[in-house]
Design a protein around this motif. Structure first.
Motif, short mmCIF file in Angstrom:
data_model
loop_
_atom_site.label_atom_id
_atom_site.label_comp_id
_atom_site.label_asym_id
_atom_site.label_seq_id
_atom_site.Cartn_x
_atom_site.Cartn_y
_atom_site.Cartn_z
N UNK A 55 -62.15 -68.82 27.29
CA UNK A 55 -62.04 -69.91 26.34
C UNK A 55 -60.75 -69.80 25.56
N UNK A 56 -60.45 -68.59 25.16
CA UNK A 56 -59.22 -68.38 24.37
C UNK A 56 -58.01 -68.75 25.17
N UNK A 57 -58.02 -68.32 26.43
CA UNK A 57 -56.87 -68.68 27.29
C UNK A 57 -56.78 -70.17 27.49
N UNK A 58 -57.92 -70.76 27.65
CA UNK A 58 -57.93 -72.23 27.87
C UNK A 58 -57.42 -72.96 26.65
N UNK A 59 -57.87 -72.53 25.52
CA UNK A 59 -57.43 -73.16 24.27
C UNK A 59 -55.93 -72.97 24.08
N UNK A 60 -55.48 -71.81 24.38
CA UNK A 60 -54.04 -71.53 24.24
C UNK A 60 -53.24 -72.42 25.16
N UNK A 61 -53.77 -72.59 26.37
CA UNK A 61 -53.07 -73.45 27.34
C UNK A 61 -53.05 -74.89 26.87
N UNK A 62 -54.16 -75.32 26.31
CA UNK A 62 -54.22 -76.71 25.80
C UNK A 62 -53.24 -76.91 24.64
N UNK A 63 -53.15 -75.89 23.82
CA UNK A 63 -52.21 -75.99 22.70
C UNK A 63 -50.78 -76.13 23.19
N UNK A 64 -50.47 -75.34 24.22
CA UNK A 64 -49.10 -75.44 24.78
C UNK A 64 -48.84 -76.83 25.37
N UNK A 65 -49.92 -77.33 26.06
CA UNK A 65 -49.77 -78.68 26.66
C UNK A 65 -49.60 -79.74 25.57
N UNK A 66 -50.35 -79.57 24.52
CA UNK A 66 -50.24 -80.55 23.43
C UNK A 66 -48.87 -80.52 22.76
N UNK A 67 -48.33 -79.30 22.69
CA UNK A 67 -46.99 -79.20 22.09
C UNK A 67 -45.95 -79.97 22.92
N UNK A 68 -46.21 -79.93 24.26
CA UNK A 68 -45.26 -80.62 25.14
C UNK A 68 -45.43 -82.15 25.11
N UNK A 69 -46.53 -82.65 24.66
CA UNK A 69 -46.78 -84.10 24.60
C UNK A 69 -46.03 -84.73 23.43
N UNK A 70 -45.67 -86.00 23.63
CA UNK A 70 -44.93 -86.73 22.58
C UNK A 70 -45.86 -87.13 21.46
N UNK A 71 -45.33 -87.10 20.31
CA UNK A 71 -46.09 -87.58 19.18
C UNK A 71 -46.11 -89.11 19.17
N UNK A 72 -47.02 -89.71 18.46
CA UNK A 72 -47.17 -91.17 18.37
C UNK A 72 -45.90 -91.84 17.85
N UNK A 73 -45.31 -91.26 16.82
CA UNK A 73 -44.10 -91.84 16.24
C UNK A 73 -42.96 -91.83 17.24
#
Length: 221
Positions: A1-19
């Motif tokens: 779970x921790x690894x998965x969450x960490x991976x999701x966080x990295x993916x989210x960082x790579x995604x563009x923000x709404x603005x």
């Protein structure tokens, strides 16, 4: 779970923000609008340029036609002026010729009357004839002017028209001027007898005589 969450966080960082997405879309739309506007401006300028060339061509054509019309009007004006001048000269020439012809005609007509005499105030009868007029004239000349006018001296004799209500004068055409001179010398005794001897003049000459008689310094014509 921790690894998965960490991976999701990295993916989210790579995604563009709404603005950032909104800004990106705004930039893209702005760029597209600028390109469209530029394209429209280019097309409008092209159309305006083409129309301007067309209008300029028409203006030049109208200027050319206008110049031709001005030249034609000038030529017509010059031609009309020349024709009017020529016509005026012809009218003047015709007038002079007409005036000369009238003078000559009047002279010739007057010359044809050189042996004519008019006798006024001879009583007129309703049944008179050429013979009776001849007899009356010769008798009057004999009684009042002591002139023996022979019938052979008379070429023609007749009455001529006059104003309504007046006695028509007697016109005598004599054979020669000598007979006329003999009679015209007896104007005074004929006048004393109630008769008038006058020359047979043309209408223009009679008008001239009438005008001359109106002059205060002229007593006889």
């Amino acid at each position: 779970m921790t690894d998965t969450i960490t991976s999701l966080r990295d993916d989210l960082k790579c995604m563009l923000k709404k603005e950032e997405v909104e800004q990106l879309i705004t930039n893209i739309v702005t760029s597209l609008m600028n390109k469209i506007e530029q394209s429209m401006n280019n097309k409008i300028e092209k159309l305006v340029s083409e129309k301007l060339v067309e209008v300029q061509s028409k203006i030049e054509s109208l200027d050319y036609d206008n110049k031709n019309l001005k030249d034609q009007i000038k030529r017509l004006k010059d031609k009309t002026s020349t024709n009017v001048k020529s016509m005026n000269e012809q009218i003047q020439k015709t007038y002079e010729l007409s005036k000369l012809a009238h003078m000559k005609a009047n002279y010739n007509e007057q010359y044809s009357r050189k042996n004519n005499i008019k006798i006024l105030n001879i009583q007129e009868n309703s049944d008179e004839t050429e013979d009776s007029i001849t007899k009356a004239v010769t008798q009057i000349l004999k009684n009042h002017a002591d002139v023996d006018l022979l019938v052979t001296d008379i070429v023609a004799i007749h009455r001529i028209p006059t104003k309504r209500g007046q006695t028509r004068p007697v016109l005598i055409r004599l054979r020669n001027n000598s007979s006329k001179s003999t009679i015209m010398q007896k104007r005074t005794p004929m006048k004393n007898g109630g008769f008038r001897l006058v020359d047979d003049v043309t209408k223009p000459n009679q008008g001239l005589i009438n005008r001359l008689l109106l002059h205060p310094d002229i007593s006889s014509v």
